[in-house]
Motif scaffolding. Structure first.
Motif, PDB file in Angstrom:
ATOM      1  N   GLU A   1       1.474   4.766  -2.806  1.00 26.55           N
ATOM      2  CA  GLU A   1       1.378   5.288  -2.626  1.00 26.55           C
ATOM      3  C   GLU A   1       2.487   6.534  -2.616  1.00 26.55           C
ATOM      4  O   GLU A   1       2.232   7.676  -3.566  1.00 26.55           O
ATOM      5  CB  GLU A   1       0.003   6.198  -1.071  1.00 26.55           C
ATOM      6  CG  GLU A   1      -1.105   5.752  -1.588  1.00 26.55           C
ATOM      7  CD  GLU A   1      -1.409   5.389   0.372  1.00 26.55           C
ATOM      8  OE1 GLU A   1      -0.723   5.758   1.050  1.00 26.55           O
ATOM      9  OE2 GLU A   1      -2.924   4.560   0.481  1.00 26.55           O
ATOM     10  N   TYR A   2       3.725   5.703  -2.599  1.00 24.14           N
ATOM     11  CA  TYR A   2       4.962   6.567  -2.912  1.00 24.14           C
ATOM     12  C   TYR A   2       4.572   6.810  -4.347  1.00 24.14           C
ATOM     13  O   TYR A   2       5.065   7.698  -4.814  1.00 24.14           O
ATOM     14  CB  TYR A   2       5.815   5.656  -2.516  1.00 24.14           C
ATOM     15  CG  TYR A   2       7.401   6.384  -2.458  1.00 24.14           C
ATOM     16  CD1 TYR A   2       7.957   7.207  -1.785  1.00 24.14           C
ATOM     17  CD2 TYR A   2       7.903   5.789  -3.573  1.00 24.14           C
ATOM     18  CE1 TYR A   2       8.505   8.121  -2.365  1.00 24.14           C
ATOM     19  CE2 TYR A   2       9.214   5.971  -3.770  1.00 24.14           C
ATOM     20  CZ  TYR A   2       9.790   7.457  -2.818  1.00 24.14           C
ATOM     21  OH  TYR A   2      11.004   7.807  -3.250  1.00 24.14           O
TER      22      TYR A   2
ATOM     23  N   LYS B   1       0.974  -1.547   0.298  1.00 21.88           N
ATOM     24  CA  LYS B   1       0.291   0.233   0.164  1.00 21.88           C
ATOM     25  C   LYS B   1       1.135   1.509   0.356  1.00 21.88           C
ATOM     26  O   LYS B   1       0.392   1.867  -1.094  1.00 21.88           O
ATOM     27  CB  LYS B   1      -1.028   0.189   1.310  1.00 21.88           C
ATOM     28  CG  LYS B   1      -1.849   0.800   1.387  1.00 21.88           C
ATOM     29  CD  LYS B   1      -3.083   0.952   2.124  1.00 21.88           C
ATOM     30  CE  LYS B   1      -4.086   1.698   2.366  1.00 21.88           C
ATOM     31  NZ  LYS B   1      -3.825   3.172   2.569  1.00 21.88           N
ATOM     32  N   TRP B   2       2.121   1.199   0.782  1.00 16.03           N
ATOM     33  CA  TRP B   2       3.012   2.630   0.798  1.00 16.03           C
ATOM     34  C   TRP B   2       3.704   2.395  -0.620  1.00 16.03           C
ATOM     35  O   TRP B   2       4.022   3.537  -0.626  1.00 16.03           O
ATOM     36  CB  TRP B   2       3.707   1.860   2.135  1.00 16.03           C
ATOM     37  CG  TRP B   2       4.888   3.150   1.819  1.00 16.03           C
ATOM     38  CD1 TRP B   2       4.452   4.841   2.979  1.00 16.03           C
ATOM     39  CD2 TRP B   2       6.101   3.389   1.318  1.00 16.03           C
ATOM     40  NE1 TRP B   2       5.873   5.517   2.811  1.00 16.03           N
ATOM     41  CE2 TRP B   2       6.590   4.725   1.650  1.00 16.03           C
ATOM     42  CE3 TRP B   2       6.404   2.760   0.779  1.00 16.03           C
ATOM     43  CZ2 TRP B   2       7.294   5.278   1.327  1.00 16.03           C
ATOM     44  CZ3 TRP B   2       7.906   3.251  -0.154  1.00 16.03           C
ATOM     45  CH2 TRP B   2       8.192   4.756   0.295  1.00 16.03           C
TER      46      TRP B   2
END
Lengths: 112, 182
Positions: B169-170, B165-166
């Motif tokens: 988004e990154y 998820k990170w």
């Protein structure tokens, strides 16, 4: 419906027609090969404006009843050669892709 | 394909299937030259020269499940439709380099699409792959590198939900400003 009926009704110009005694069970019209791969059914007749050899690859993969290149577009040479080699019925017509799809629909074919 | 990122996903799978442990993907837009270049470099088993010369033909494939392969032929056709071409360099045992050029402003050029999801998908399925993704617009660049992330994660697998998820988004954030490509 037989491929022969379709070819006659739409006045298609055969480029490769190993046999027109082929049952066509559905129709599809799209120029996006990935879309055709995902959605066209086995045994469909496919109308497109693409002329690249990849269309024969799609036809073989899906076991299509035939391919119509619409809009007065001429297929590439290697497309024709591969259609012959793979026994894929291939037609061309001056009729636009829109009108080809409409006529196939009128004949009773659906995409599903 | 509707989005260029779908080609990237497809070709990344080729690299994985060829046993690659490292894959560098770069999408670079040069607005002055009106050119977009998408390249993939892997360290997979590579292809013999004879195979390279035929690989744009959809009837040439290493697949055993069916005898038609459309990944590279469709990528080549997409580039050609946009005044570009696909270049392939490969040597057995060393790896493969693919680079497709497109006229950036060509009306038939598909949008890049959801590259963040593409990166996440590749990592989710291949958490041990060393993946480096670069997106450039002129002299601005965004770089995401799984090895740099791994040193910070200290043993946490990349395909853990919160990590993926990170990453999504990154990458989404990093490719949305100065290096945005539509």
């Amino acid at each position: 419906m037989l491929l022969a009926n379709i070819a006659q009704n739409l006045n298609l110009n055969p480029i490769n027609e190993p046999s027109a005694d082929v049952e066509v069970t559905s129709g599809y019209a799209s120029d996006l090969l990935s879309d055709v791969l995902a959605k066209a059914k086995n045994g469909a007749i496919w109308a497109t404006n693409q002329k690249h050899i990849n269309i024969i690859g799609v036809a073989v993969m899906l076991n299509l009843a035939g391919v119509i290149i619409a809009g007065g577009i001429e297929p590439d040479e290697n497309t024709v050669a591969k259609a012959r080699e793979e026994n894929i019925p291939l037609y061309i017509t001056e009729t636009s892709l829109f009108d080809v799809a409409g006529k196939l629909y009128e004949l009773g074919l659906r995409s599903t | 394909m509707r989005e260029l990122s779908m080609h990237i996903l497809d070709l990344a799978q080729n690299s994985i299937a060829a046993g690659a442990s490292r894959l560098e993907i770069e999408v670079a837009a040069d607005t002055n030259a009106d050119r977009l270049v998408i390249s993939l470099q892997d360290n997979g088993r590579g292809m013999a020269p004879d195979f390279v010369s035929r690989v744009k033909d959809p009837f040439v494939t290493t697949r055993t499940t069916r005898r038609v392969g459309l990944g590279i032929p469709m990528f080549d056709a997409a580039a050609r439709a946009c005044d570009g071409r696909l270049a392939i360099q490969s040597s057995p045992g060393k790896g493969t380099y693919l680079a497709a050029t497109f006229k950036l402003s060509h009306i038939d050029r598909a949008p890049l699409g959801d590259i963040a999801s593409t990166i996440v998908t590749i990592i989710a399925v291949n958490p041990d792959l060393h993946l480096r993704y670069t997106q450039r617009v002129d002299d601005k660049a965004f770089i995401f590198d799984t090895d740099e992330l791994k040193t910070q994660l200290d043993g946490v697998p990349l395909n853990e939900g919160p990590v993926l998820k990170w990453i999504g988004e990154y990458v989404k954030q990093g490719t949305s400003e100065e290096t945005e490509i539509n």
